[in-house]
Design a protein around this motif. Structure first.
Motif, PDB file in Angstrom:
ATOM      1  N   ALA A  11      37.620  66.245  38.229  1.00  0.00           N
ATOM      2  CA  ALA A  11      37.545  67.499  39.132  1.00  0.00           C
ATOM      3  C   ALA A  11      38.715  67.841  39.903  1.00  0.00           C
ATOM      4  O   ALA A  11      39.220  69.242  40.211  1.00  0.00           O
ATOM      5  N   ILE A  12      39.661  66.968  40.319  1.00  0.00           N
ATOM      6  CA  ILE A  12      41.019  67.518  40.917  1.00  0.00           C
ATOM      7  C   ILE A  12      41.885  68.158  40.081  1.00  0.00           C
ATOM      8  O   ILE A  12      42.780  69.028  40.576  1.00  0.00           O
ATOM      9  N   ASP A  13      41.834  67.471  38.727  1.00  0.00           N
ATOM     10  CA  ASP A  13      42.527  68.127  37.631  1.00  0.00           C
ATOM     11  C   ASP A  13      42.061  69.628  37.424  1.00  0.00           C
ATOM     12  O   ASP A  13      43.267  70.535  37.379  1.00  0.00           O
ATOM     13  N   TYR A  14      40.872  69.711  37.215  1.00  0.00           N
ATOM     14  CA  TYR A  14      40.436  71.017  37.343  1.00  0.00           C
ATOM     15  C   TYR A  14      41.083  72.175  38.407  1.00  0.00           C
ATOM     16  O   TYR A  14      41.271  73.369  38.190  1.00  0.00           O
ATOM     17  N   LEU A  15      40.802  71.523  39.734  1.00  0.00           N
ATOM     18  CA  LEU A  15      41.299  72.297  40.684  1.00  0.00           C
ATOM     19  C   LEU A  15      42.544  72.870  40.576  1.00  0.00           C
ATOM     20  O   LEU A  15      43.123  73.920  40.805  1.00  0.00           O
ATOM     21  N   ARG A  16      43.499  71.421  40.045  1.00  0.00           N
ATOM     22  CA  ARG A  16      44.790  71.929  40.094  1.00  0.00           C
ATOM     23  C   ARG A  16      45.150  72.871  39.090  1.00  0.00           C
ATOM     24  O   ARG A  16      46.043  73.732  39.300  1.00  0.00           O
ATOM     25  N   ALA A  17      44.341  73.052  37.915  1.00  0.00           N
ATOM     26  CA  ALA A  17      44.540  73.997  37.070  1.00  0.00           C
ATOM     27  C   ALA A  17      43.964  75.338  37.305  1.00  0.00           C
ATOM     28  O   ALA A  17      44.018  76.368  36.443  1.00  0.00           O
ATOM     29  N   GLY A  18      43.308  75.464  38.552  1.00  0.00           N
ATOM     30  CA  GLY A  18      42.582  76.817  38.767  1.00  0.00           C
ATOM     31  C   GLY A  18      41.466  76.942  38.065  1.00  0.00           C
ATOM     32  O   GLY A  18      40.809  78.209  38.184  1.00  0.00           O
ATOM     33  N   LEU A  19      40.913  75.964  37.567  1.00  0.00           N
ATOM     34  CA  LEU A  19      39.529  76.328  36.792  1.00  0.00           C
ATOM     35  C   LEU A  19      38.360  75.823  37.942  1.00  0.00           C
ATOM     36  O   LEU A  19      37.748  74.762  38.051  1.00  0.00           O
ATOM     37  N   LEU A  20      38.242  76.528  38.732  1.00  0.00           N
ATOM     38  CA  LEU A  20      37.410  76.561  39.869  1.00  0.00           C
ATOM     39  C   LEU A  20      36.009  76.123  39.680  1.00  0.00           C
ATOM     40  O   LEU A  20      35.321  75.520  40.340  1.00  0.00           O
ATOM     41  N   ASP A  21      35.491  76.804  38.615  1.00  0.00           N
ATOM     42  CA  ASP A  21      34.040  76.646  38.303  1.00  0.00           C
ATOM     43  C   ASP A  21      33.607  75.250  37.787  1.00  0.00           C
ATOM     44  O   ASP A  21      32.645  74.745  38.296  1.00  0.00           O
ATOM     45  N   ARG A  22      34.725  74.818  36.656  1.00  0.00           N
ATOM     46  CA  ARG A  22      34.466  73.558  36.331  1.00  0.00           C
ATOM     47  C   ARG A  22      34.711  72.439  37.673  1.00  0.00           C
ATOM     48  O   ARG A  22      33.876  71.521  37.560  1.00  0.00           O
ATOM     49  N   SER A  23      35.594  72.665  38.259  1.00  0.00           N
ATOM     50  CA  SER A  23      36.000  71.692  39.489  1.00  0.00           C
ATOM     51  C   SER A  23      34.618  71.687  40.410  1.00  0.00           C
ATOM     52  O   SER A  23      34.253  70.617  40.943  1.00  0.00           O
ATOM     53  N   GLU A  24      33.980  72.860  40.787  1.00  0.00           N
ATOM     54  CA  GLU A  24      33.157  72.979  41.582  1.00  0.00           C
ATOM     55  C   GLU A  24      31.724  72.133  41.185  1.00  0.00           C
ATOM     56  O   GLU A  24      31.090  71.311  41.672  1.00  0.00           O
ATOM     57  N   GLN A  25      31.483  72.241  39.608  1.00  0.00           N
ATOM     58  CA  GLN A  25      30.450  71.589  39.071  1.00  0.00           C
ATOM     59  C   GLN A  25      30.731  69.958  39.409  1.00  0.00           C
ATOM     60  O   GLN A  25      29.644  69.202  39.670  1.00  0.00           O
ATOM     61  N   LEU A  26      31.558  69.494  39.074  1.00  0.00           N
ATOM     62  CA  LEU A  26      32.101  68.162  39.039  1.00  0.00           C
ATOM     63  C   LEU A  26      31.867  67.623  40.846  1.00  0.00           C
ATOM     64  O   LEU A  26      31.197  66.308  41.093  1.00  0.00           O
ATOM     65  N   PHE A  27      32.522  68.452  41.535  1.00  0.00           N
ATOM     66  CA  PHE A  27      32.650  68.094  42.973  1.00  0.00           C
ATOM     67  C   PHE A  27      31.102  68.103  43.331  1.00  0.00           C
ATOM     68  O   PHE A  27      30.454  67.121  44.361  1.00  0.00           O
ATOM     69  N   GLN A  28      30.167  68.855  43.073  1.00  0.00           N
ATOM     70  CA  GLN A  28      28.949  68.867  43.336  1.00  0.00           C
ATOM     71  C   GLN A  28      27.974  67.624  43.101  1.00  0.00           C
ATOM     72  O   GLN A  28      27.438  67.450  43.694  1.00  0.00           O
ATOM     73  N   LYS A  29      28.487  67.139  41.900  1.00  0.00           N
ATOM     74  CA  LYS A  29      27.667  66.111  41.315  1.00  0.00           C
ATOM     75  C   LYS A  29      27.927  64.859  42.580  1.00  0.00           C
ATOM     76  O   LYS A  29      27.264  63.945  42.663  1.00  0.00           O
ATOM     77  N   LEU A  30      29.350  64.725  42.715  1.00  0.00           N
ATOM     78  CA  LEU A  30      30.174  63.710  43.595  1.00  0.00           C
ATOM     79  C   LEU A  30      29.472  63.725  45.123  1.00  0.00           C
ATOM     80  O   LEU A  30      29.552  62.767  45.739  1.00  0.00           O
ATOM     81  N   THR A  31      28.760  64.771  45.354  1.00  0.00           N
ATOM     82  CA  THR A  31      28.261  64.781  46.700  1.00  0.00           C
ATOM     83  C   THR A  31      27.272  63.988  47.075  1.00  0.00           C
ATOM     84  O   THR A  31      26.726  63.408  48.017  1.00  0.00           O
ATOM     85  N   GLY A  32      26.568  63.444  45.850  1.00  0.00           N
ATOM     86  CA  GLY A  32      25.487  62.234  45.802  1.00  0.00           C
ATOM     87  C   GLY A  32      25.959  60.911  45.901  1.00  0.00           C
ATOM     88  O   GLY A  32      25.330  60.121  45.957  1.00  0.00           O
ATOM     89  N   SER A  33      27.392  60.842  45.828  1.00  0.00           N
ATOM     90  CA  SER A  33      28.100  59.374  45.963  1.00  0.00           C
ATOM     91  C   SER A  33      28.419  58.927  47.135  1.00  0.00           C
ATOM     92  O   SER A  33      29.065  59.945  48.143  1.00  0.00           O
ATOM     93  N   PRO A  34      27.994  57.976  47.643  1.00  0.00           N
ATOM     94  CA  PRO A  34      28.389  57.642  49.014  1.00  0.00           C
ATOM     95  C   PRO A  34      29.732  57.464  49.278  1.00  0.00           C
ATOM     96  O   PRO A  34      30.531  57.761  50.198  1.00  0.00           O
TER      97      PRO A  34
END
Length: 387
Positions: A118-141
């Motif tokens: 997700a950080i890689d995608y964010l650094r690359a400017g691929l915001l949609d892909r990064s957002e999808q992965l970060f959304q999944k990780l909001t369920g991780s304590p």
């Protein structure tokens, strides 16, 4: 020199980020159910390159090694991070994707791989892909807070202020430290967009919501003053502008021309005169006020001219410049304005604002620093007086 020596461990701690993997593999070689396993010689070749400060050759070695398992996954994480730090985001993405393709990953390792990707995608400017992965990780304590912070940053970049508010609320409910004015800023962004589209009613309601979120919020007062001025409610605009400046002195360059415009249309300079008089009593604020008046060319009011004249009289270089004309106290108001406008051109060459967090400097006021993305961090820059 032995790979297990303290010196080599220190080198790895400082420069390569492979400490966790190395310590773990060292322990596995000496104990546990898989004791005695020998890692591929290429790993130690790569480590030797790192120790000898040849990171490019180390990267080549590790990249050739595509086998990822629970024994070697940490070094692949470190390799992906190394690629990202070097700006080779495509290669970092490839490494982290290859980790995720493995079926024997532990749950914590899979979550870590998702975070890194997700950080890689964010650094690359691929915001949609990064957002999808970060959304999944909001369920991780483990990674929820980091994911929500990153989502907030993404929504700010996308100017999706509603989503930014939602992510910020979730951060707040998690008990983590937050930027206290962020939600009020998001609401002001929505209000300014509504006003630009002609929806004055919605803009006013959003600004009221921003003030409920953050009492005495200068941005809301400034935006509401703009709406009032556009509607011909200049008396209200003047009150709001004065309140905005009272709560945020850094808005001086933004407020002065607007205050003059509303005062002139009202045919009443009293509010502007009162503001100038109160701020000119302190010597330091007088210098700042004078430079602001010069930069904004607000020099119609007699008090404004007196402030500018006093500033020129107190500055040795300016006194010398005006001396051939008879001195600062002898020139008339028109000549004073002409000299002040010339000085304004000089002052305008430098940055007007500087971020107190990252040092970003520029001519334009931003509520959020373009450099470090901090809110409310810009400060006015003034030239010191020369005795």
């Amino acid at each position: 020199m032995a790979l297990d020596s303290p010196l080599i461990l220190a080198v790895l701690v400082a420069g390569a980020g492979f400490t966790g993997w190395l310590l773990g593999s060292r322990a596995r070689r000496t104990r546990g159910p898989r004791a005695g396993r020998h890692l591929p010689a290429e790993y130690f070749t790569g480590l030797d390159y790192l120790i000898n400060e040849q990171p490019d050759r180390a990267v080549e070695v590790f990249t050739r090694m595509v086998d990822v398992d629970t024994e070697t996954v940490e070094i692949h994480f470190a390799l992906g991070s190394l690629f990202r730090r070097r700006g080779e985001v495509d290669r970092a993405i490839h490494v982290h994707q290859s980790i995720l393709e493995r079926t024997k990953l532990q749950p914590a390792q899979r979550e870590q791989a998702l975070l890194e990707l997700a950080i890689d995608y964010l650094r690359a400017g691929l915001l949609d892909r990064s957002e999808q992965l970060f959304q999944k990780l909001t369920g991780s304590p483990t990674h929820r807070v980091a994911a929500l912070r990153s989502l907030t940053r993404i929504y700010e970049q996308q100017r999706d202020w509603r989503q930014a508010i939602s992510a910020h609320r979730q951060l707040e409910s998690s008990g983590t430290e937050i930027q206290p004015t962020a939600v009020a800023h998001y609401l002001c962004e929505l209000a300014e967009a509504a006003h630009a589209q002609g929806d004055v009613k919605d803009a006013r309601e959003l600004l009221r919501e921003a003030r409920r979120e953050q009492r005495r919020f200068p941005r809301a007062a400034l935006a509401r003053a703009g709406i009032a001025h556009a509607a011909g409610e200049d008396a209200l605009a003047v009150r709001l502008l004065s309140a905005a400046l009272e709560h945020e002195p850094m808005l001086l360059l933004e407020v002065l021309p607007r205050l003059r415009a509303s005062s002139q249309r009202m045919g009443d300079q009293q509010s502007l005169t009162a503001l100038l008089t109160s701020r000119s009593r302190d010597p330091v604020r007088q210098r700042e006020l004078a430079q602001s008046l010069i930069l904004t060319d607000v020099m119609d009011d007699p008090v404004a001219l007196a402030v500018v004249r006093g500033y020129m009289s107190s500055d040795g270089m300016l006194r010398e410049f005006v001396a051939p004309l008879g001195g600062v106290d002898e020139i008339d108001d028109d000549m004073l304005r002409r000299i002040a406008r010339l000085l304004g051109r000089v002052l305008a060459r430098g940055p007007r604002y500087r971020c107190g967090e990252c040092g970003f400097a520029g001519q334009t006021w931003f509520w959020q620093c373009p450099g470090c993305k901090s809110w409310d961090s810009l400060k006015l820059q003034f030239v010191g007086t020369r005795e």
